[in-house]
Design a protein around this motif. Structure first.
Motif, mmCIF file in Angstrom:
data_model
loop_
_atom_site.group_PDB
_atom_site.id
_atom_site.type_symbol
_atom_site.label_atom_id
_atom_site.label_comp_id
_atom_site.label_asym_id
_atom_site.label_seq_id
_atom_site.Cartn_x
_atom_site.Cartn_y
_atom_site.Cartn_z
ATOM 1 N N UNK A 81 0.841 -1.204 0.000
ATOM 2 C CA UNK A 81 0.000 0.000 0.000
ATOM 3 C C UNK A 81 0.874 1.251 0.000
ATOM 4 N N UNK A 82 1.908 1.216 0.830
ATOM 5 C CA UNK A 82 2.776 2.394 0.959
ATOM 6 C C UNK A 82 3.427 2.731 -0.388
ATOM 7 N N UNK A 83 3.889 1.700 -1.086
ATOM 8 C CA UNK A 83 4.537 1.931 -2.394
ATOM 9 C C UNK A 83 3.524 2.486 -3.393
ATOM 10 N N UNK A 84 2.330 1.901 -3.389
ATOM 11 C CA UNK A 84 1.299 2.409 -4.308
ATOM 12 C C UNK A 84 0.974 3.871 -4.021
ATOM 13 N N UNK A 85 1.180 4.294 -2.763
ATOM 14 C CA UNK A 85 0.868 5.677 -2.397
ATOM 15 C C UNK A 85 2.114 6.571 -2.360
ATOM 16 N N UNK A 86 3.235 6.051 -2.851
ATOM 17 C CA UNK A 86 4.380 6.939 -3.062
ATOM 18 C C UNK A 86 5.597 6.722 -2.173
ATOM 19 N N UNK A 87 5.609 5.706 -1.327
ATOM 20 C CA UNK A 87 6.769 5.489 -0.447
ATOM 21 C C UNK A 87 8.047 5.358 -1.272
ATOM 22 N N UNK A 88 9.099 6.014 -0.806
ATOM 23 C CA UNK A 88 10.418 5.808 -1.421
ATOM 24 C C UNK A 88 11.271 4.881 -0.559
ATOM 25 N N UNK A 89 10.911 4.759 0.723
ATOM 26 C CA UNK A 89 11.623 3.884 1.651
ATOM 27 C C UNK A 89 10.600 3.082 2.450
ATOM 28 N N UNK A 90 10.678 1.740 2.353
ATOM 29 C CA UNK A 90 9.807 0.893 3.168
ATOM 30 C C UNK A 90 10.675 0.231 4.235
ATOM 31 N N UNK A 91 10.171 0.235 5.466
ATOM 32 C CA UNK A 91 10.949 -0.253 6.626
ATOM 33 C C UNK A 91 10.434 -1.637 7.001
#
Ligand code: PLP
Length: 221
Positions: free
Chosen positions: A201-211
């Motif tokens: 979800x975070x990537x689909x909403x624009x995350x550049x860094x996932x922890x």
């Protein structure tokens, strides 16, 4: 270590799939491997697999994990993702490449002072308390834009982006979308959001860094 390699391969696939859905290049998303509480053999496995970006939430544990490895891995990138007390700022600035949890004036001032003393520029993110939870760290959303500006102009900090940890009991997407909007308004390009359960979800909403911690290394002890 086959479990670790399998988990890494699965996460890689999921990151790639989310990037495809979002019409983004895989290179726009960095996997931050959250190595807190992990035993040494896990860190070695991660390094052997080529991972170089690690997140830690405690300064002392991060020193124990990584200080001795710095020389052997010059391309290591250490990111502080946990709350930082001002008395730990010297150690944090000495060890971390990025401090993701800048969230108050006193901390910003202390980081700026230590950076000046050491003649370094520590890259920083502003942590935003998107759920406005009283017990949670992070600047209030309504104050975020002014705080970013203040950190830059008054303290000369290198603010690269925003970070958030959504409330555990709420859908994450609105929080991620909100953080992305806030970052865009501030002209910031880095967005640290998404953990083991919600990085797609975070990537689909624009995350550049996932922890990502437990999905990669297994449940923490
Ligand atoms: C521990 C931690 C993570 C990783 O959480 P997982 O659910 O294990 O992936 C991410 N972000 C922060 C701030 C953390 O403290």
């Amino acid at each position: 270590m086959t479990d670790f390699l399998q988990a890494l391969a699965t996460i890689e696939q999921q990151i790639t799939a989310a990037c495809v859905q979002a019409n983004r290049a895989r290179s726009t998303v960095t996997l931050t491997a959250v190595s807190k509480t992990q035993p040494d053999e896990m860190l070695v496995a991660a390094l052997d697999a080529g991972l170089r970006v690690f997140g830690e939430n405690r300064v002392q544990e991060a020193e124990a994990h990584w200080a001795k490895r710095r020389a052997a891995y010059p391309d290591l990138e250490l990111r502080l993702i946990g709350p930082l007390q001002t008395n730990k700022v010297p150690e944090a600035v000495a060890l971390f490449d990025v401090i993701e949890t800048v969230d108050r004036e006193k901390l910003a001032a202390a980081i700026a002072k230590e950076c000046a003393r050491r003649k370094v520029t520590t890259r920083c993110l502003i942590q935003v308390n998107t759920g406005e939870e009283p017990q949670k760290a992070g600047i209030a959303p309504t104050e975020a834009a002014a705080f970013v500006q203040h950190c830059r102009t008054t303290h000369g900090l290198a603010i690269e982006g925003l970070m958030c940890i959504p409330p555990v009991d709420e859908p994450v997407a609105p929080h991620f979308a909100f953080l992305a909007k806030l970052a865009a308004e501030c002209g910031l390009s880095v967005l640290s959001m998404g953990m083991s359960g919600d990085f797609g979800d975070a990537i689909r909403l624009g995350a550049t860094h996932v922890r990502i911690g437990s999905a990669l290394f297994g449940a923490r002890a």
